[in-house]
Scaffold this motif. Structure first.
Motif, PDB file in Angstrom:
ATOM      1  N   ALA A 160     -56.088 101.885  52.493  1.00 31.97           N
ATOM      2  CA  ALA A 160     -56.177 100.410  52.374  1.00 31.97           C
ATOM      3  C   ALA A 160     -54.972  99.901  53.139  1.00 31.97           C
ATOM      4  O   ALA A 160     -54.129 100.586  53.776  1.00 31.97           O
ATOM      5  N   ASP A 161     -55.028  98.527  53.212  1.00 33.67           N
ATOM      6  CA  ASP A 161     -53.829  97.820  54.032  1.00 33.67           C
ATOM      7  C   ASP A 161     -53.418  96.661  52.882  1.00 33.67           C
ATOM      8  O   ASP A 161     -54.250  95.860  52.846  1.00 33.67           O
ATOM      9  N   TYR A 162     -52.107  96.405  52.845  1.00 35.37           N
ATOM     10  CA  TYR A 162     -51.807  95.454  51.948  1.00 35.37           C
ATOM     11  C   TYR A 162     -51.983  94.025  52.463  1.00 35.37           C
ATOM     12  O   TYR A 162     -52.562  93.045  51.765  1.00 35.37           O
ATOM     13  N   GLU A 163     -51.703  93.969  54.132  1.00 34.50           N
ATOM     14  CA  GLU A 163     -52.061  92.553  54.608  1.00 34.50           C
ATOM     15  C   GLU A 163     -53.429  92.177  54.639  1.00 34.50           C
ATOM     16  O   GLU A 163     -53.910  90.976  54.361  1.00 34.50           O
ATOM     17  N   GLN A 164     -54.303  93.487  54.655  1.00 32.57           N
ATOM     18  CA  GLN A 164     -55.817  93.318  54.654  1.00 32.57           C
ATOM     19  C   GLN A 164     -56.258  92.772  53.495  1.00 32.57           C
ATOM     20  O   GLN A 164     -57.130  91.864  53.389  1.00 32.57           O
ATOM     21  N   SER A 165     -55.557  93.215  52.501  1.00 34.05           N
ATOM     22  CA  SER A 165     -56.018  93.037  51.186  1.00 34.05           C
ATOM     23  C   SER A 165     -55.694  91.584  50.693  1.00 34.05           C
ATOM     24  O   SER A 165     -56.590  90.688  50.209  1.00 34.05           O
ATOM     25  N   LEU A 166     -54.586  90.924  51.185  1.00 35.72           N
ATOM     26  CA  LEU A 166     -54.209  89.483  51.132  1.00 35.72           C
ATOM     27  C   LEU A 166     -55.145  88.635  51.962  1.00 35.72           C
ATOM     28  O   LEU A 166     -55.570  87.666  51.629  1.00 35.72           O
ATOM     29  N   GLU A 167     -55.584  89.272  53.121  1.00 42.12           N
ATOM     30  CA  GLU A 167     -56.520  88.584  53.841  1.00 42.12           C
ATOM     31  C   GLU A 167     -58.093  88.218  53.218  1.00 42.12           C
ATOM     32  O   GLU A 167     -58.426  87.335  53.402  1.00 42.12           O
ATOM     33  N   VAL A 168     -58.346  89.116  52.497  1.00 40.01           N
ATOM     34  CA  VAL A 168     -59.634  89.077  51.868  1.00 40.01           C
ATOM     35  C   VAL A 168     -59.530  87.898  50.855  1.00 40.01           C
ATOM     36  O   VAL A 168     -60.115  86.828  50.662  1.00 40.01           O
ATOM     37  N   ILE A 169     -58.479  87.639  50.277  1.00 33.74           N
ATOM     38  CA  ILE A 169     -58.241  86.710  49.322  1.00 33.74           C
ATOM     39  C   ILE A 169     -58.015  85.298  50.159  1.00 33.74           C
ATOM     40  O   ILE A 169     -58.780  84.166  49.687  1.00 33.74           O
TER      41      ILE A 169
ATOM     42  N   ARG B 279     -46.344  96.226  48.535  1.00 32.87           N
ATOM     43  CA  ARG B 279     -46.510  96.490  49.878  1.00 32.87           C
ATOM     44  C   ARG B 279     -45.982  97.934  50.107  1.00 32.87           C
ATOM     45  O   ARG B 279     -46.711  98.854  50.834  1.00 32.87           O
ATOM     46  N   ARG B 280     -44.954  98.181  49.645  1.00 34.97           N
ATOM     47  CA  ARG B 280     -44.157  99.730  49.984  1.00 34.97           C
ATOM     48  C   ARG B 280     -44.874 100.854  49.567  1.00 34.97           C
ATOM     49  O   ARG B 280     -44.726 101.666  50.125  1.00 34.97           O
ATOM     50  N   LEU B 281     -45.754 100.623  48.417  1.00 32.52           N
ATOM     51  CA  LEU B 281     -46.331 101.790  48.044  1.00 32.52           C
ATOM     52  C   LEU B 281     -47.781 102.268  48.376  1.00 32.52           C
ATOM     53  O   LEU B 281     -48.443 102.970  47.846  1.00 32.52           O
ATOM     54  N   TYR B 282     -48.178 101.150  49.471  1.00 29.77           N
ATOM     55  CA  TYR B 282     -49.563 101.544  49.770  1.00 29.77           C
ATOM     56  C   TYR B 282     -49.677 102.905  50.637  1.00 29.77           C
ATOM     57  O   TYR B 282     -50.749 103.509  50.302  1.00 29.77           O
TER      58      TYR B 282
ATOM     59  N   THR C 170     -60.644  82.693  42.954  1.00 33.64           N
ATOM     60  CA  THR C 170     -59.984  83.890  43.685  1.00 33.64           C
ATOM     61  C   THR C 170     -59.077  84.785  42.431  1.00 33.64           C
ATOM     62  O   THR C 170     -58.415  84.175  41.832  1.00 33.64           O
ATOM     63  N   LYS C 171     -59.209  86.057  42.401  1.00 30.43           N
ATOM     64  CA  LYS C 171     -58.777  86.757  41.548  1.00 30.43           C
ATOM     65  C   LYS C 171     -58.067  87.962  42.127  1.00 30.43           C
ATOM     66  O   LYS C 171     -58.530  88.818  42.963  1.00 30.43           O
ATOM     67  N   SER C 172     -56.901  88.416  41.684  1.00 29.01           N
ATOM     68  CA  SER C 172     -56.350  89.829  42.094  1.00 29.01           C
ATOM     69  C   SER C 172     -55.717  90.676  40.990  1.00 29.01           C
ATOM     70  O   SER C 172     -55.589  89.870  39.919  1.00 29.01           O
ATOM     71  N   GLY C 173     -55.235  91.811  40.968  1.00 29.63           N
ATOM     72  CA  GLY C 173     -54.789  92.596  40.080  1.00 29.63           C
ATOM     73  C   GLY C 173     -53.773  93.597  40.696  1.00 29.63           C
ATOM     74  O   GLY C 173     -54.020  94.145  41.733  1.00 29.63           O
ATOM     75  N   ILE C 174     -52.781  93.711  39.787  1.00 30.75           N
ATOM     76  CA  ILE C 174     -51.742  94.777  40.049  1.00 30.75           C
ATOM     77  C   ILE C 174     -51.535  95.870  38.979  1.00 30.75           C
ATOM     78  O   ILE C 174     -51.307  95.200  37.926  1.00 30.75           O
ATOM     79  N   MET C 175     -51.392  97.052  39.019  1.00 31.28           N
ATOM     80  CA  MET C 175     -51.090  97.982  38.235  1.00 31.28           C
ATOM     81  C   MET C 175     -49.359  98.067  38.270  1.00 31.28           C
ATOM     82  O   MET C 175     -49.030  98.184  39.452  1.00 31.28           O
ATOM     83  N   VAL C 176     -48.797  98.122  37.049  1.00 31.57           N
ATOM     84  CA  VAL C 176     -47.262  98.240  37.284  1.00 31.57           C
ATOM     85  C   VAL C 176     -47.166  99.710  36.601  1.00 31.57           C
ATOM     86  O   VAL C 176     -47.788 100.174  35.763  1.00 31.57           O
ATOM     87  N   GLY C 177     -45.911 100.105  37.050  1.00 32.58           N
ATOM     88  CA  GLY C 177     -45.600 101.436  36.450  1.00 32.58           C
ATOM     89  C   GLY C 177     -45.563 102.651  37.607  1.00 32.58           C
ATOM     90  O   GLY C 177     -45.647 103.677  37.300  1.00 32.58           O
ATOM     91  N   LEU C 178     -45.947 102.277  38.720  1.00 27.23           N
ATOM     92  CA  LEU C 178     -46.181 103.082  39.817  1.00 27.23           C
ATOM     93  C   LEU C 178     -44.878 103.299  40.718  1.00 27.23           C
ATOM     94  O   LEU C 178     -44.785 104.150  41.951  1.00 27.23           O
ATOM     95  N   SER C 179     -43.636 102.903  40.184  1.00 25.63           N
ATOM     96  CA  SER C 179     -42.215 103.021  40.926  1.00 25.63           C
ATOM     97  C   SER C 179     -41.992 101.423  41.664  1.00 25.63           C
ATOM     98  O   SER C 179     -41.111 101.655  42.345  1.00 25.63           O
ATOM     99  N   GLU C 180     -42.703 100.735  41.549  1.00 28.66           N
ATOM    100  CA  GLU C 180     -42.368  99.451  42.211  1.00 28.66           C
ATOM    101  C   GLU C 180     -41.235  98.866  41.642  1.00 28.66           C
ATOM    102  O   GLU C 180     -41.084  99.035  40.378  1.00 28.66           O
ATOM    103  N   THR C 181     -40.359  98.023  42.186  1.00 30.13           N
ATOM    104  CA  THR C 181     -39.349  97.112  41.431  1.00 30.13           C
ATOM    105  C   THR C 181     -39.648  95.911  41.240  1.00 30.13           C
ATOM    106  O   THR C 181     -40.875  95.398  41.565  1.00 30.13           O
ATOM    107  N   ARG C 182     -38.916  95.262  40.299  1.00 24.52           N
ATOM    108  CA  ARG C 182     -39.447  93.943  40.029  1.00 24.52           C
ATOM    109  C   ARG C 182     -39.104  92.968  41.138  1.00 24.52           C
ATOM    110  O   ARG C 182     -40.090  92.147  41.012  1.00 24.52           O
TER     111      ARG C 182
END
Lengths: 307, 84
Positions: free
Chosen positions: A182-191, A172-175, A203-215
């Motif tokens: 785009a919008d994080y909530e809007q993307s969750l709403e698609v699912i 969410r924070r990195l959007y 239903t399927k989704s994907g996340i890229m890691v290494g963009l400075s998100e925390t665990r």
């Protein structure tokens, strides 16, 4: 032969981020079908490092509606700007490629088309129907958010794809910095809406890691996705297409990917593919097969409980 | 069988795209087994190893370390083993 450990100290990338590439006839054969039918693949347009492997195995992920996207996400190599005219022959040509390649599982994505009234949903639906007429392949569509349009999503779902994939891409924070249009909530709403509309679609989704998100932010995203009804998750290492794109904040080790996979499964996702080179549609057919086996097992046990 | 030109395979971008030679695993004159990694190449996106398509002797290296090669360009030449 020189010491092998000398080579793995490559300056820019960690030692596990090495891809073996070879020139072979089956790669050329896949490329020939795609080129002869005038199709695009996200494999080439997004510079996927798996292209050599996947094309050699006779698979590819088609990208419809041109090669120019109306958005400009910081992680993506696809060209952005004024999008192409819609080509109504594309669904049939894509269906023909699926047939020629003998695909048992066809994956179709698109550039984002905010300029089209339906965001390209009609083209997705037409493509699904065209493939169904020519092949018994299972069909996975990787869709944009259609700017939150429920009608557009319904257009795609009413064509009955087997898998509905929509990537949240990051936490969410990195959007704001990674996916500003785009919008994080809007993307969750698609699912959420996909799951509510059609019980049988995966239903399927994907996340890229290494963009400075925390665990812990990843953990929150896993829970958000599971709560939204997401069944399958892919996790892969973000790689900057050029040095001008969003920088890579860190390289996640294979062991950490294993840990993330366990955490995502624990959060309620049914199937998780996680690894440095994992991408949304990497080995997608195998992932669906595993899901289908699992859901048959669950249906069988539900049936027993009802009686 | 004639000497084999080993070309730089497709790395995931457009044909004609370049990669930089990071490290050659073998010197000219050395024997190579089929599937041995020949060379480490790097692009902006990732590191790639190109395995040898045949067993034989490396007779020519055409791109020096730190220089770039284009996809489709010949990067080295291997003399295959004599067939028995």
């Amino acid at each position: 032969m020189k010491l092998q450990n000398r080579a793995v100290t490559s300056r820019r990338f960690p030692p596990w981020l090495v891809k073996r590439v070879r020139h072979c006839a089956s790669f050329d054969a896949t490329r020939a079908v795609v080129d002869e039918l005038g199709l695009s693949t996200v494999c080439r347009s997004a510079h996927c490092p798996n292209v050599s492997e996947c094309f050699s195995e006779g698979t590819a992920t088609f990208m419809i509606l041109g090669e120019v996207c109306t958005r400009d996400c910081a992680f993506c190599a696809v060209a952005h700007g004024k999008a192409a005219n819609v080509d109504h022959t594309e669904p049939q040509r894509l269906a023909e490629a699926v047939r020629r390649m003998g695909l048992s599982h066809a994956v179709v994505t698109s550039v984002t088309r905010d300029d089209l009234p339906d965001g390209g949903a009609g083209a997705f639906a037409e493509t699904i129907r065209a493939v169904r007429r020519r092949s018994t392949a299972t069909i996975e569509v990787l869709i944009p958010d259609f700017q939150g349009s429920a009608d557009a999503l319904e257009t795609v779902l009413d064509a009955h794809p087997d898998v509905l994939n929509h990537n949240v891409e990051t936490v969410r924070r990195l959007y704001a910095s990674v996916r500003p249009q785009a919008d994080y909530e809007q993307s969750l709403e698609v699912i959420r809406r996909a799951r509510a509309h059609t019980r049988s679609v995966v239903t399927k989704s994907g996340i890229m890691v290494g963009l400075s998100e925390t665990r812990s932010e990843l953990g929150e995203a896993f829970r958000d996705l599971a709560d939204a009804g997401c069944q399958v998750l892919t996790l892969g290492q973000y790689l900057a297409p050029t040095l001008a794109h969003h920088p890579v904040a860190r390289y996640v080790t294979p062991e950490e990917f294993d840990g993330l996979r366990e955490e995502a499964l624990g959060a309620g996702l049914n199937e998780v593919s996680a690894g440095p080179f994992v991408r949304s549609s990497y080995h997608a057919g195998e992932t669906l097969s595993r899901m289908q086996v699992e859901s048959e097992r669950i249906s069988a046990s539900d049936g027993q409980e009802e009686h | 069988m004639a000497a084999l030109d080993v070309v730089l395979p497709d790395l995931g971008a457009d044909a004609g795209d370049e990669a930089q030679v990071s490290f050659w695993y073998f010197d000219v004159g050395e024997r190579i087994e089929k599937e041995d990694d020949l060379v480490e190449m790097i692009t902006d996106k990732a590191t790639f190893n190109v395995p040898s398509p045949i067993a034989g002797t490396l007779v020519e290296l055409l791109i020096d370390e730190n220089d770039t090669a284009k996809v489709g360009e010949v990067i080295c030449v291997i003399e295959p083993d004599e067939e028995e």
